[in-house]
Write a protein that holds these residues in place. Structure first.
Motif, mmCIF file in Angstrom:
data_model
loop_
_atom_site.group_PDB
_atom_site.id
_atom_site.type_symbol
_atom_site.label_atom_id
_atom_site.label_comp_id
_atom_site.label_asym_id
_atom_site.label_seq_id
_atom_site.Cartn_x
_atom_site.Cartn_y
_atom_site.Cartn_z
ATOM 1 N N ASP A 175 7.326 -15.187 -15.028
ATOM 2 C CA ASP A 175 8.018 -16.480 -15.065
ATOM 3 C C ASP A 175 8.668 -16.753 -16.420
ATOM 4 O OD1 ASP A 175 7.832 -17.429 -12.496
ATOM 5 O OD2 ASP A 175 6.083 -18.696 -12.838
ATOM 6 N N HIS A 215 10.563 -13.967 -6.455
ATOM 7 C CA HIS A 215 9.318 -14.750 -6.462
ATOM 8 C C HIS A 215 9.067 -15.476 -5.137
ATOM 9 C CE1 HIS A 215 8.709 -14.569 -11.001
ATOM 10 N NE2 HIS A 215 9.820 -13.900 -10.754
ATOM 11 N N HIS A 269 1.060 -11.755 -10.762
ATOM 12 C CA HIS A 269 1.912 -12.946 -10.724
ATOM 13 C C HIS A 269 2.499 -13.159 -9.320
ATOM 14 C CE1 HIS A 269 4.645 -16.076 -12.096
ATOM 15 N NE2 HIS A 269 5.483 -15.553 -11.210
ATOM 16 N N ASP A 273 2.289 -16.114 -6.524
ATOM 17 C CA ASP A 273 3.424 -16.814 -5.906
ATOM 18 C C ASP A 273 3.283 -16.885 -4.388
ATOM 19 O OD1 ASP A 273 4.797 -17.498 -8.188
ATOM 20 O OD2 ASP A 273 6.170 -15.790 -8.123
#
Ligand code: ZN
Length: 446
Positions: A175, A215, A269, A273
């Motif tokens: 991010d 994402h 990550h 998401d």
């Protein structure tokens, strides 16, 4: 012709209005991942490891990485039906005179992203005598307002750091700009070179929005939607996870533990998401038939329903993220380990065995399956102005800053509990998914 028009108008559903301000899913992934990792002895009890820069890692392992990435590329082309192959011209070359740049190009991340080693501090955590860094040393954005309250400290090659802090910090890296400007129409040199094609949704002209297709992903919609909107397949979180998992496992096998933990954090990550239903579902709470009908009316010259649908989708997405951010920050501020969210994140939860299909078939599916319930809860327990009024823009409003108080005022303590428990359920899934992914990668660590 008519079908073609419906196709175009469906893609507009995911245009700038929806994505611009909030392609983040959970803000500050480290806040929700740290409690999970801290309750996993296989992470929390690991001895400190020496920091290594990315240049040091790729220089020490050049030939091995060339072989690994070549094999991984073959696998991706054979196994991911919608994969956009990495152009052969940017394959990692162990003989390159600039190994770092060759590696950055080969894994197709933003060359502008700072990859400096750092630790992201938790709220109220001590700097341990380390230098506080500027946000611009960690993130690429021209507007760094969202970083004002975040603190990063510098660590240098050879410094000893705990795997827990490396993994939890790295969990936010994607991010911070790794996936910005990678499409052909983003106006960047990398976008021209990387082979991802044009940006399928999100506004290609808006910096932050260009990371959206990395994402978010829509793997479980009704099949007619893929016919009408083939762009729904042009998403890349599954590719990112697969690649970073392979890199983390390689780093562990070859004794470069810092990069083992850091690449694992990058992969984790996208796992995070996916536990956000608005990142795994085209229109939570809206039936396929209704979605197509709204788009059909748009094509016939009645765009209002479509405009309204976009605004509501955007507002509900934003309210979910903001509500979650407030309650997790409150839990940290009050150090309240009995809070619903922290309990959901620290509970020893059974983890499925992670395989190459788990990300899509289990993680994204669980999130998709909860999307109707989440939309229903938003409509029932959040004041109508914030989630059911298409003439209201939530982003930047005064009301969103008081979302918790407004829910309590209108629906009492019970309403607030219902919403908190809903987020607790999503945090519980994040907990289980994180355990599953981490345990799998650690099998490569000796
Ligand atoms: Zn993200």
């Amino acid at each position: 012709m008519f079908i073609k028009k419906v196709k175009l108008t469906l893609s507009a559903l995911l245009l700038n209005g929806v994505i611009v301000g909030h392609a983040n899913a959970w803000s500050d992934h480290n806040l929700i991942t740290y409690p999970v990792l801290q309750s996993m002895p296989e992470v929390a009890d690991q001895a400190p490891v020496p920091v290594e820069t990315l240049t040091e890692f790729v220089t020490a392992e050049a030939q091995g990485l060339e072989d690994l990435l070549a094999a991984n590329e073959v696998w991706l082309r054979e196994n991911f039906p919608h994969y956009k192959p990495r152009p052969d011209a940017i394959a990692f070359d162990a003989d390159s005179s600039d190994l770092l740049l060759s590696f950055i190009h080969a894994i197709r991340i933003n060359p502008e992203a700072p990859l400096t080693p750092y630790i992201k501090l938790l709220p109220a955590q001590d700097t341990q005598g380390r230098r506080l860094m500027q946000a611009s040393e960690v993130a690429v954005y021209s507007n760094l307002n969202d970083y004002k309250k975040l603190r990063f400290v510098e660590v240098k090659s050879g410094d000893m750091v705990t795997p827990l802090e490396v993994l939890s910090s790295a969990n936010d890296d994607p991010d911070n700009g790794l996936d910005i400007g990678l499409f052909e129409d983003n106006g960047t040199p990398a976008g021209k070179m990387y082979g991802f094609g044009e940006q399928a949704f999100g506004n290609p002209a808006v910096e932050f929005s260009s990371q959206a297709p990395f994402h978010m992903a829509f793997y479980h919609e009704a099949s007619i939607l893929y016919t009408l909107a083939p762009f729904l397949n042009d998403t890349f979180p599954d590719y990112r996870v697969h690649m970073y998992k392979a890199l983390a496992e390689y780093a562990f096998r070859t004794g470069h533990d810092y990069w083992g933990w850091r690449f694992m954090g990058w992969g984790l990550h996208y796992v995070g998401d996916m536990s956000m239903p608005y990142h795994a579902t085209l229109q939570p709470g809206v039936s396929t038939a209704s979605s197509i009908w709204t788009n059909t009316k748009d094509v016939m010259g009645f765009p209002q329903a479509k405009t309204d649908a976009i605004q509501l989708l955007s507002n509900r997405h934003f309210v979910t993220e903001k509500f979650q951010a407030v309650i997790i920050n409150d839990a940290y501020a009050e150090q309240d380990s009995s809070s619903v969210v922290l309990e959901a994140l620290t509970k020893q939860t059974p983890a499925v065995e992670y395989t190459d299909s788990t990300f899509v078939d289990v993680f994204a599916k669980k999130s998709y399956d909860k999307s109707d319930k989440l939309a229903d809860y938003l409509i029932r327990f959040v004041p109508a102005k914030l989630v059911s009024d298409p003439s209201f823009e939530v982003d930047g409003s005064e009301e969103i800053e008081q979302v918790v108080e407004l829910i309590r005022d209108e629906h009492g303590h019970d309403g607030l509990s219902e919403m908190t428990n809903m987020v607790g359920e999503l945090m519980h899934d994040h907990n289980a998914n994180t355990r599953s992914f981490v345990k799998s990668v650690l099998q490569s660590k000796n």
